[in-house]
Scaffold this active site. Structure first.
Site, PDB file in Angstrom:
ATOM      1  N   ASP A   1       7.725   4.705   1.626  1.00 26.66           N
ATOM      2  CA  ASP A   1       6.864   4.604   0.456  1.00 26.66           C
ATOM      3  C   ASP A   1       7.301   3.343  -0.299  1.00 26.66           C
ATOM      4  O   ASP A   1       8.336   2.741   0.000  1.00 26.66           O
ATOM      5  CB  ASP A   1       6.959   5.855  -0.425  1.00 26.66           C
ATOM      6  CG  ASP A   1       5.740   5.982  -1.359  1.00 26.66           C
ATOM      7  OD1 ASP A   1       5.048   4.964  -1.597  1.00 26.66           O
ATOM      8  OD2 ASP A   1       5.490   7.090  -1.866  1.00 26.66           O
TER       9      ASP A   1
HETATM   10  C1  NOJ Z   1       3.255   4.868  -3.879  1.00 27.93           C
HETATM   11  C2  NOJ Z   1       2.566   6.143  -3.494  1.00 27.93           C
HETATM   12  O1  NOJ Z   1       3.471   7.213  -3.561  1.00 27.93           O
HETATM   13  C3  NOJ Z   1       1.940   6.076  -2.116  1.00 27.93           C
HETATM   14  O2  NOJ Z   1       1.192   7.232  -1.893  1.00 27.93           O
HETATM   15  C4  NOJ Z   1       1.094   4.858  -1.972  1.00 27.93           C
HETATM   16  O3  NOJ Z   1       0.513   4.820  -0.685  1.00 27.93           O
HETATM   17  C5  NOJ Z   1       1.924   3.621  -2.238  1.00 27.93           C
HETATM   18  N1  NOJ Z   1       2.485   3.692  -3.584  1.00 27.93           N
HETATM   19  C6  NOJ Z   1       1.125   2.333  -2.105  1.00 27.93           C
HETATM   20  O4  NOJ Z   1       0.250   2.221  -3.164  1.00 27.93           O
END
Ligand code: NOJ
Length: 856
Positions: free
Chosen positions: A283
Site C-alpha cells: 500500500d
Molecule cells: C492508500 C489506500 O489504502 C489504497 O487503497 C489505495 O489504493 C492507495 N492509497 C493508492 O491511492
C-alpha cells in the site's frame, strides 16, 4: 526453518468452549509472527499460469538488473500520470505500468462512470451482476491506459460495523465476500487489466493504520491462525483461485510485524500455502524496510518513495546495490520481475501498450508529465470518454442491490400516489456539486459513495429528488420537498397535510482515514444517522402515518428508536448506489424492479451488540496500538447467533413485493475421495540472466536523459562502493537460501490443495412464488459445522432466482470439502471434524426454514 509454526503462536487464543460462550484467552504476551523464509519463487507449472510463465521468462531473461529494479519500484508520488507507476523498460518496448484506484471506478479521471460500491453489489447476492460490474470497471480502466486496477477489496472484511472502508469491500461474511472478490477479479481481468486484491490483511480499522501523532508504529491486528484461515484469509483464497494477478499488502501490522514485510503472511501463507503466482505491491508508503521486505515476499513498492515526495526509496537505487552486494539474493529480484510480468501476460497483454490518456493530478489538457517536479510540459489529458453504456448496468445493479427491510400496509410499491413529500438532505444535491469535495470528503447532499481513495469522479449524479421529480411530473403526482434536515417548520407544514406519503432520505458516511469528516477520522464515531437523521424520521413519522425511509450508508445504523413505529411503513437500504442513484431508487419504489437484495451485514439494536469496537485511543502507551481479535471467527451475524442476541435485521434478510415458500430439502452425498495432504517439494530457485559487479555499469546515464527531481531511479548515485547498500540485519540467512522447500500440506494449485474444492454434498430445495408478482428470490444455504468454537451457522451457498407467480424453481448448491472443514492449527491443514453437521436453507440467516443432517 519450521514450516508448520503457529501463526502468532505467542498469542494464546485457544478457543475454549463453555456453555454458550466463546472464551478466548487474553493476550498473555505481545503477539508475534513467526518467520518464514525463503520467499517462494514462481512455479512454472502452476495451473492457469503456465503460458504466462513462459512469456515472462522470455522477457525477464532479456532484462538487465537495472531494468528489473525499475519494474519493482514506483517512480514516486505524482512523478507520472497514475496514482502508482513503475519505471519503464524502453529498451524492450515496455512503458511504465500504470496502477490506478479504485474499487468502484477510475479515480482521478474524467469521462468515467461512478459504480455502486462493492458492499452495495454484495447485497444483490447476484454473481452475474458482480462479474458484469467488474468487467465494466475493467473496460474503463483499460480504455484509460491503466494496467493494474487497485481493487477489489476484501480487507476490511467488516469486523467493526463502524469500519471506515467496509463499503469498499463486500460483506461482513467471508463466503459472500469471496464470491464478490472472485467474480470481480474475473470481470476485471477479462478486459486485460490486472486486478489487485487488497488490503492484505486484517486492515479492519482506519485509526492508527499508519501509526499516529502519539504512537510510534501502526496498529497491530493480533489474530490467531484458525481465525486467520477461517475468516479473514478466506475471501483472498477465492481471489487467488480466480487467478488474481496482484495483491496489495496493508498498512497495519499483523501480530506486530508490518503486513508488507511479514514473511509468514507473504512468503508462508500467500505464496507458499496458497501458491499465489502474481506480485505483491505495498500500500502507498506501507513499506518499512528495504532488504527485509524484499526477502519477506514484497515484489513492488508503491508509490516508490519512502514518504511521499521525499525523493528517497527503500528500493530503486538501494535495491540495485543490495543485489549487487548480495544482501538480497538475485533469484528474489528475478522472481519479483517474473511475477509482475507473468501477471501482465496472464491477463492477455502484449509489450506494446496503449498510452495512458489521463492525468491523476490535473484535468488540464497540457501540463507537466512529472507533476510534482513540474517538468516535462506536454499533452497529458486526452479526455477520452470511456463510459460506454455502463449507466444502464449501474442503474440495474443499484436497483437490484436495494434491500427492502420493512413494508407494511402495502406501502410499496407506490401506485400513483396523490402527493409525495420528499424530505431530507440525502434526497438532494451537494450544493458544491457531486464532486465538490475532494475524494468525496464531505457528506453534503445525497450519499452515493464513501470518501477516500476508493472513489471516482461522478460524470453526473442523478439525485433521488431529480428522478422523483421526473417521475411525478410524468404521472401527474404532486411533489414537494424540503432537503434541509433542520428546516423543521417547513417539513412539519408539508408532512402534516392530507394524503401525503413522506419519503425520508437519510444517510451515514465513512471513508479513508486521511480525511476527517464531521469529526469522523475515516471510521464512524457511532452508528447513528448523520445530520440528525434519526430525529428527522421520528419527527416526520410522528405526524405522517405513511413514512417511507430510504437509507444510504456505508454499513448498519442503529434504527431501534423508530423502525417499528406503525407510521414508518417501509424502510429501504440503498447502500452507495453510484451515479444513477435516483433512477435506481425510483425503479424500486415504483416496482419496476421488485426488490430481492439482502443485507450484507447485521443491523444490531445497539452498538455494543456487535461485541467488537474500533480502537480510537492509543492503548499501548507510545507503542503500536494492539487490537486483539479475541472474538475469533465470531463477527457480525456469527457473533449475534453465538451470543443469542436478537438483531433488528439479520444478515441475509430482505423482503420482496411478492412472497416465497420453501419446501423439500434434499441432500445428496457425492463420491469425493479421501483428502491427501500435499507432499514433495518445490524446485530450486532459478535465476534469469547475469549481472555485472562493476559499479560504473549502474551510474545515472546523464547523457541519454535529464534527471527529474524527486523521481525514483534504479541507478546508483555514487559508484564508489557497494558497501553503501543498506545491510538490513532484520532477516536470517535462510532468506538467501534458494533450495527446494517442502510443499505445505494445504498447498497445490493457486488457492490451495485442489481437493479442497471436491464436491462433498449437493443440496436442493424447492422455492415457490406464492404471491402475485414475478420476483427474484435469494435462497441461502448455511451449515453448522457442529464444533464448540464453530459459529452456530455460516453461509456456504446462495443463488438469485427469478420465479413467476405460482411457479416453483429448484435451488441447488454444492458443498465442497473446504466448505465443511476447519483449519487445524497443529497439522496446518484443513480437516472435517467429527462433530455432527447440519445444513439449512432459507431466505435469511435467521429464517432457516429447511434443515437436514449432513451424512459425511
Ligand atoms: C492508500 C489506500 O489504502 C489504497 O487503497 C489505495 O489504493 C492507495 N492509497 C493508492 O491511492
Amino acid at each position: 526453518m519450521a514450516f508448520s509454526k503457529l501463526f502468532g503462536s505467542a498469542l494464546v487464543l485457544a478457543q475454549l468452549a463453555s456453555s454458550n460462550h466463546v472464551q478466548v484467552e487474553e493476550r498473555a504476551e505481545t503477539a508475534h509472527s513467526e518467520p518464514f523464509y525463503p520467499s517462494p519463487w514462481m512455479n512454472p507449472k502452476a495451473i492457469g499460469w503456465e503460458d504466462a510463465y513462459v512469456k515472462a521468462k522470455d522477457f525477464v531473461s532479456q532484462m538487465t538488473l537495472l531494468e528489473k529494479v525499475n519494474l519493482t519500484t514506483g517512480v514516486g508520488w505524482q512523478s507520472e500520470q497514475c496514482v502508482g507507476q513503475v519505471g519503464s523498460v524502453p529498451r524492450l518496448g515496455l512503458r511504465g505500468l500504470c496502477l490506478q484506484d479504485s474499487p468502484l471506478g477510475v479515480r482521478f479521471a474524467d469521462y468515467v462512470s461512478a459504480f455502486p460500491s462493492g458492499q452495495t453489489v454484495a447485497a444483490s447476492f447476484d454473481r452475474s451482476l458482480m462479474y458484469q460490474r467488474g468487467k465494466a470497471m475493467g473496460q474503463e480502466h483499460k480504455d484509460k491506459g491503466v494496467n493494474v486496477m487497485l481493487g477489489p477489496s476484501a480487507g476490511p472484511l467488516g469486523r467493526h460495523p463502524e469500519g471506515g472502508r467496509n463499503w469498499e469491500g463486500f460483506a461482513a461474511d467471508p463466503w459472500l465476500t469471496g464470491i464478490g472478490l472472485a467474480e470481480t477479479v474475473k470481470g476485471i481481468q477479462d478486459t486485460g487489466v490486472i486486478a489487485c486484491a487488497k488490503h492484505f490483511i486484517v486492515n479492519e480499522q482506519e485509526h492508527f493504520r499508519q501509526g499516529g501523532p502519539n504512537v510510534s508504529d501502526a496498529i497491530s491486528s493480533n489474530v490467531d491462525d484458525k481465525t486467520m484461515h477461517e475468516l479473514y484469509l478466506w475471501p483472498f483464497v477465492d481471489a487467488v483461485r480466480a487467478g488474481v494477478g496482484s495483491f496489495m499488502c496493508s498498512y497495519n501490522q499483523v501480530n506486530n510485524s508490518y503486513a508488507c514485510q511479514n514473511s509468514k503472511l507473504l512468503n508462508g501463507i500467500l505464496k507458499s500455502e496458497l501458491g499465489f503466482q502474481g506480485f505483491v505491491m505495498s500500500d502507498w508508503a506501507a513499506q518499512h524496510s528495504g532488504a527485509s521486505s524484499a526477502v519477506a515476499g514484497l515484489d513492488m513498492t508503491m508509490p516508490g518513495d519512502v514518504a511521499f515526495n521525499d525523493g528517497k526509496s527503500y528500493w530503486g537505487t538501494n535495491l540495485t546495490l543490495a543485489v549487487i552486494n548480495g544482501t538480497i539474493p538475485e533469484y528474489r529480484l528475478d522472481d519479483m520481475a517474473m511475477r509482475i510480468m507473468a501477471a501482465f501476460f496472464k491477463t492477455g497483454n502484449v509489450i506494446e501498450q496503449p498510452q495512458i490518456n489521463f492525468d491523476s493530478w490535473t484535468k488540464d489538457t497540457n501540463g507537466p508529465m512529472h507533476y510534482y517536479a513540474k517538468e516535462g510540459e506536454q499533452q497529458i489529458n486526452w479526455h477520452v470518454n470511456v463510459q460506454r453504456d455502463h449507466r444502464n448496468l449501474i442503474r440495474d445493479v443499484a436497483a437490484k442491490s436495494t434491500v427492502l427491510l420493512k413494508n407494511e400496509n402495502n406501502a410499496l410499491p407506490l401506485k400513483s400516489p396523490k402527493f409525495l413529500a420528499v424530505i431530507g438532505e440525502d434526497a438532494g444535491p451537494n450544493p458544491k456539486g457531486p464532486n465538490g469535495c475532494s475524494d468525496r470528503g464531505c457528506d453534503d447532499g445525497t450519499l452515493a459513495m464513501g470518501w477516500g481513495s476508493g472513489t471516482a469522479d461522478f460524470p453526473y449524479l442523478v439525485t433521488p429528488l431529480d428522478a422523483l421529480t421526473m417521475k411525478t411530473a410524468d404521472d401527474g403526482t404532486r411533489l414537494e420537498h424540503v432537503i434541509d434536515n433542520y428546516a423543521w417548520d417547513s417539513t412539519k407544514t408539508l408532512v402534516s397535510q392530507a394524503d401525503v406519503t413522506a419519503l425520508v432520505f437519510v444517510n451515514a458516511d465513512s471513508g479513508e482515514g486521511y480525511i476527517t469528516v464531521d469529526g469522523n477520522e475515516g471510521d464512524r464515531n457511532n452508528l447513528t444517522l448523520w445530520g440528525s437523521g434519526d430525529e428527522l424520521i421520528k419527527n416526520v413519522s410522528s405526524l405522517c402515518n405513511n413514512t417511507i425511509v430510504v437509507i444510504h450508508s456505508t454499513g448498519p445504523t442503529v434504527v431501534t428508536e423508530w423502525y417499528d413505529s406503525p407510521n414508518v411503513t417501509a424502510i429501504l437500504w440503498a447502500g452507495l448506489p453510484g451515479q444513477e442513484s435516483g433512477r435506481s431508487i425510483v425503479d424500486v419504489l415504483y416496482g419496476k424492479v421488485n426488490p430481492a437484495a439482502r443485507t450484507p451485514f447485521t443491523w444490531g439494536a445497539k452498538r455494543e451488540d456487535y461485541g467488537t469496537d474500533i480502537i480510537y485511543e492509543p492503548n499501548n502507551g507510545a507503542g503500536a496500538p494492539q487490537q486483539d481479535f479475541t472474538e475469533g471467527v465470531m463477527i457480525d451475524y456469527r457473533y449475534f447467533d453465538y451470543k443469542n442476541i436478537t438483531p433488528i435485521f439479520e444478515f441475509g434478510f430482505g423482503l420482496s413485493y411478492t412472497t416465497f415458500e420453501y419446501s423439500n430439502i434434499k441432500v445428496e452425498k457425492s463420491g469425493a475421495g479421501e483428502y491427501n495432504p500435499t507432499t514433495g517439494s518445490t524446485t530450486e530457485a532459478p535465476t534469469f540472466g547475469n549481472f555485472s559487479t562493476d559499479l560504473t555499469d549502474y551510474a545515472f546515464p546523464s547523457e541519454s536523459f535529464p534527471y527529474i527531481p524527486y523521481y525514483i531511479y534504479p541507478y546508483l548515485n555514487t559508484t564508489s562502493s557497494a558497501a553503501e547498500a543498506s545491510q538490513d540485519p532484520d532477516y536470517g540467512q535462510t532468506a538467501a537460501d534458494p533450495l527446494p522447500r517442502p510443499a505445505p500440506a494445504a498447498s497445490d494449485e493457486p488457492g490451495g490443495n485442489r481437493q479442497l474444492w471436491d464436491v462433498m454434498q449437493t443440496v436442493t430445495a424447492t422455492v415457490t412464488n406464492t404471491g402475485s408478482l414475478v420476483g427474484d428470490e435469494v435462497p441461502q444455504l448455511y451449515v453448522a459445522l457442529g464444533g464448540p468454537s464453530d459459529p452456530p451457522v455460516q453461509l456456504r451457498g446462495f443463488d438469485r432466482m427469478r420465479i413467476e407467480p405460482g411457479q416453483s424453481a429448484e435451488f441447488r448448491a454444492t458443498l465442497t470439502r473446504r466448505d465443511l472443514s476447519n483449519w487445524d492449527v497443529a497439522s496446518q491443514n484443513w480437516v472435517i471434524s467429527d462433530h455432527p453437521k447440519t445444513v439449512y436453507v432459507g431466505p435469511s440467516s435467521r429464517k432457516l426454514v429447511l434443515s437436514a443432517p449432513l451424512e459425511l
